[in-house]
Design a protein around this motif. Sequence first.
Motif, PDB file in Angstrom:
ATOM      1  N   ALA A  27       0.880  -1.374  -0.132  1.00 12.29           N
ATOM      2  CA  ALA A  27       0.000  -0.106  -0.130  1.00 12.29           C
ATOM      3  C   ALA A  27       0.952   1.295  -0.100  1.00 12.29           C
ATOM      4  O   ALA A  27       0.696   2.176  -0.676  1.00 12.29           O
ATOM      5  N   LYS A  28       1.989   1.173   0.791  1.00 11.42           N
ATOM      6  CA  LYS A  28       2.896   2.436   0.870  1.00 11.42           C
ATOM      7  C   LYS A  28       3.314   2.611  -0.639  1.00 11.42           C
ATOM      8  O   LYS A  28       3.368   3.805  -0.995  1.00 11.42           O
ATOM      9  N   THR A  33      -0.491   7.945  -5.475  1.00 16.83           N
ATOM     10  CA  THR A  33      -0.738   8.109  -6.905  1.00 16.83           C
ATOM     11  C   THR A  33      -2.016   8.555  -7.067  1.00 16.83           C
ATOM     12  O   THR A  33      -2.461   9.195  -8.049  1.00 16.83           O
ATOM     13  N   GLU A  34      -3.061   8.303  -6.159  1.00 17.36           N
ATOM     14  CA  GLU A  34      -4.352   8.657  -6.145  1.00 17.36           C
ATOM     15  C   GLU A  34      -4.781   9.231  -4.826  1.00 17.36           C
ATOM     16  O   GLU A  34      -4.180   8.916  -3.890  1.00 17.36           O
ATOM     17  N   VAL A  38     -10.212   7.061  -3.531  1.00 12.92           N
ATOM     18  CA  VAL A  38     -10.311   6.259  -4.860  1.00 12.92           C
ATOM     19  C   VAL A  38      -9.647   5.207  -4.830  1.00 12.92           C
ATOM     20  O   VAL A  38     -10.145   4.188  -5.306  1.00 12.92           O
ATOM     21  N   ILE A  39      -8.375   4.726  -3.968  1.00 14.11           N
ATOM     22  CA  ILE A  39      -7.933   3.538  -3.908  1.00 14.11           C
ATOM     23  C   ILE A  39      -8.626   2.713  -2.961  1.00 14.11           C
ATOM     24  O   ILE A  39      -8.830   1.612  -3.304  1.00 14.11           O
ATOM     25  N   VAL A  40      -9.314   3.266  -1.975  1.00 13.07           N
ATOM     26  CA  VAL A  40     -10.267   2.346  -1.303  1.00 13.07           C
ATOM     27  C   VAL A  40     -11.329   2.075  -2.070  1.00 13.07           C
ATOM     28  O   VAL A  40     -11.749   0.750  -2.011  1.00 13.07           O
ATOM     29  N   ASP A 206     -11.739  12.257  -9.565  1.00 13.19           N
ATOM     30  CA  ASP A 206     -11.801  11.279 -11.021  1.00 13.19           C
ATOM     31  C   ASP A 206     -11.433  10.022 -10.722  1.00 13.19           C
ATOM     32  O   ASP A 206     -10.351   9.707 -10.716  1.00 13.19           O
ATOM     33  N   LEU A 207     -12.458   9.197 -10.767  1.00 10.20           N
ATOM     34  CA  LEU A 207     -12.321   7.866 -10.491  1.00 10.20           C
ATOM     35  C   LEU A 207     -11.536   6.948 -11.733  1.00 10.20           C
ATOM     36  O   LEU A 207     -11.152   5.971 -11.463  1.00 10.20           O
TER      37      LEU A 207
END
Length: 310
Positions: A27-28, A33-34, A38-40, A206-207
């Motif tokens: 994850a690190k 990056t986002e 959004v990552i979740v 922005d997905l």
Amino acid sequence: MFQNQSIKFFILLVIAMVSWGFAWPSAKSIVGTEPPIVIVFWRFLATALSLVPVLIIRKESIALPDKKGLLQVVIGAVLYTIYNQFFLLGLSQGLAGAGGVLVTTMNPIFTYILVHTFQRKLPSGKEFIGLFIGLTGGFLLLKIWEGDWTLLFQSGNVYFLLCAFSWAILSMNSHSTGQRMSPMVYSFYVFSIGTVLDLFLAFPYDLGGVMDNDWNFWVQLLYLSVISTTFGTTVYFYASSRLGSRTASSFIFLVPVTALFGSWIFLGEEPKLSTLLGGLFAISSVIILNRTQGKKEEVSATEEELEVPN
């Protein structure tokens, strides 16, 4: 024959623990990056989809027992979303190895304290010793002696503490729900409902922008969802059903060690002495607390729900 079966389950448990520990450096590597939400969202979506074949193979019924069961999975989805936000925010500022040790060792201690608080029970003498050792470990991990409280924010440790606390509440919720439905069905609903919730939360962002990321982003995202969460959780519950929760939970202490050394190997984060000593104290604390509970022959949330955040 029995011994060979036991060895197989031991190996499976080690693999599951390693997959959970490596989730921290994984994850690190993509945290910047986002936006975290959004990552979740993409992690929850991939995990929910990857759980479908598991449920089909295990022939699990996805029918919810009642309205209370629905409420519990909704609460679980909200808590897991909150946890993941703190998880990524902590990693955006702090070290993956230190965070992995802090969260995975302090979570069961927080769970224990919350359970006893709600039950209005005072710890026994041995339990007080265990809690004191655990708090000492926490102080070492947080480096309280430096006296600069701004470092708690700069290092991401505040978010890591919130991670451990939110996961402790989630552990209590999942323990209660586990009496009503299987862990895999619970996980499926938590991630499915969480995906819908996160869709609305991530809508202002922005997905579709994640499509511009390189292959490393998608490899790490699939690792976090399919390997660490779906595979690791499935293997853990499968092996613990054969070996017993007490035996399986003893393997969980491989997670902070794996997170620490995985971050060292993949991210170049050299473990600090305070992290090593703090982690050792915290692990010793959880062992004492679990053994004390075992002697009382009680099934507590601390023992049965020693889940590992990742």
